[in-house]
Write a protein that holds these residues in place. Structure first.
Motif, short mmCIF file in Angstrom:
data_model
loop_
_atom_site.label_atom_id
_atom_site.label_comp_id
_atom_site.label_asym_id
_atom_site.label_seq_id
_atom_site.Cartn_x
_atom_site.Cartn_y
_atom_site.Cartn_z
N ALA A 36 0.85 -1.19 0.00
CA ALA A 36 0.00 0.00 0.00
C ALA A 36 0.88 1.24 0.00
O ALA A 36 1.74 1.40 0.87
CB ALA A 36 -0.91 0.00 1.22
N VAL A 38 0.66 5.16 0.52
CA VAL A 38 -0.25 6.09 1.20
C VAL A 38 0.19 7.52 0.87
O VAL A 38 1.37 7.87 0.98
CB VAL A 38 -0.24 5.87 2.72
CG1 VAL A 38 -1.18 6.84 3.42
CG2 VAL A 38 -0.60 4.43 3.06
N TRP A 45 -6.96 11.80 2.06
CA TRP A 45 -5.78 10.99 1.80
C TRP A 45 -6.06 10.09 0.61
O TRP A 45 -7.21 9.94 0.19
CB TRP A 45 -5.44 10.12 3.01
CG TRP A 45 -4.78 10.84 4.15
CD1 TRP A 45 -4.90 12.16 4.47
CD2 TRP A 45 -3.95 10.27 5.14
NE1 TRP A 45 -4.17 12.44 5.60
CE2 TRP A 45 -3.58 11.28 6.04
CE3 TRP A 45 -3.47 8.98 5.38
CZ2 TRP A 45 -2.75 11.07 7.13
CZ3 TRP A 45 -2.66 8.77 6.47
CH2 TRP A 45 -2.29 9.80 7.33
N VAL A 47 -4.79 6.10 -1.14
CA VAL A 47 -4.07 4.84 -0.99
C VAL A 47 -4.13 4.10 -2.32
O VAL A 47 -5.20 3.98 -2.92
CB VAL A 47 -4.66 3.95 0.12
CG1 VAL A 47 -3.94 2.60 0.19
CG2 VAL A 47 -4.61 4.64 1.47
N VAL A 65 -7.40 -2.06 3.94
CA VAL A 65 -6.93 -0.67 3.85
C VAL A 65 -7.44 0.14 5.04
O VAL A 65 -6.67 0.90 5.65
CB VAL A 65 -7.35 -0.02 2.51
CG1 VAL A 65 -7.03 1.47 2.51
CG2 VAL A 65 -6.66 -0.72 1.34
N LEU A 69 -5.18 2.16 7.79
CA LEU A 69 -5.33 3.60 8.02
C LEU A 69 -5.56 3.91 9.49
O LEU A 69 -4.97 4.85 10.03
CB LEU A 69 -6.49 4.14 7.18
CG LEU A 69 -6.24 4.20 5.68
CD1 LEU A 69 -7.54 4.47 4.95
CD2 LEU A 69 -5.18 5.23 5.34
N CYS A 73 -1.48 3.93 10.39
CA CYS A 73 -1.19 5.28 9.90
C CYS A 73 -1.75 6.37 10.80
O CYS A 73 -1.29 7.51 10.74
CB CYS A 73 -1.76 5.48 8.50
SG CYS A 73 -1.03 4.40 7.26
N CYS A 75 -4.62 7.74 10.44
CA CYS A 75 -5.24 8.68 9.51
C CYS A 75 -6.45 9.36 10.17
O CYS A 75 -7.29 8.71 10.77
CB CYS A 75 -5.69 7.94 8.25
SG CYS A 75 -6.45 8.99 7.01
N VAL A 82 -9.24 5.26 -2.40
CA VAL A 82 -8.46 4.03 -2.53
C VAL A 82 -8.51 3.57 -3.99
O VAL A 82 -9.60 3.46 -4.56
CB VAL A 82 -9.01 2.91 -1.62
CG1 VAL A 82 -8.19 1.63 -1.78
CG2 VAL A 82 -9.02 3.36 -0.16
#
Length: 101
Positions: A36, A38, A45, A47, A65, A69, A73, A75, A82
């Motif tokens: 992935a 990012v 965001w 991906v 995903v 996230l 991440c 996020c 995505v």
């Protein structure tokens, strides 16, 4: 278990050729089954997911995903675009509380 929790994630040096801010390997056991890239944005965001999981459908890949996230991440973006490399199709993930749908 949810699809995302069956997998582990290992951050790799970002794929600079793609312009990604972060690059993650997705592992099932010790095997890398997806990567992935990012991309950070102020309000959204992105991906890009390249996978080797033909047995999984789109919704299962999106759960992986979403798990990445939220748990890896951190996020906080309200929306994430995505792109699944297997089809080139775009799918929006929308933040609903602590998770994405």
């Amino acid at each position: 278990m949810s699809a995302g929790s069956d997998y582990t994630f290992v951050e790799r040096p970002a794929t600079r050729a793609s312009g990604a801010n972060q690059t993650w390997d997705v592992l099932l056991g010790e095997q890398v089954v997806a990567r992935a890239d990012v991309y950070f944005g102020e309000s959204q965001w992105g991906v890009s997911l390249a996978d080797k999981l033909p047995e999984l459908d789109t919704s299962e890949l999106l759960r992986i995903v979403a798990h990445l996230l939220v748990w890896e991440c951190g996020c906080r973006a309200d929306t994430v675009d995505v792109v699944l490399s297997r089809t080139g199709n775009h799918y929006p993930l929308i933040r609903t509380g602590p998770d994405y749908v």
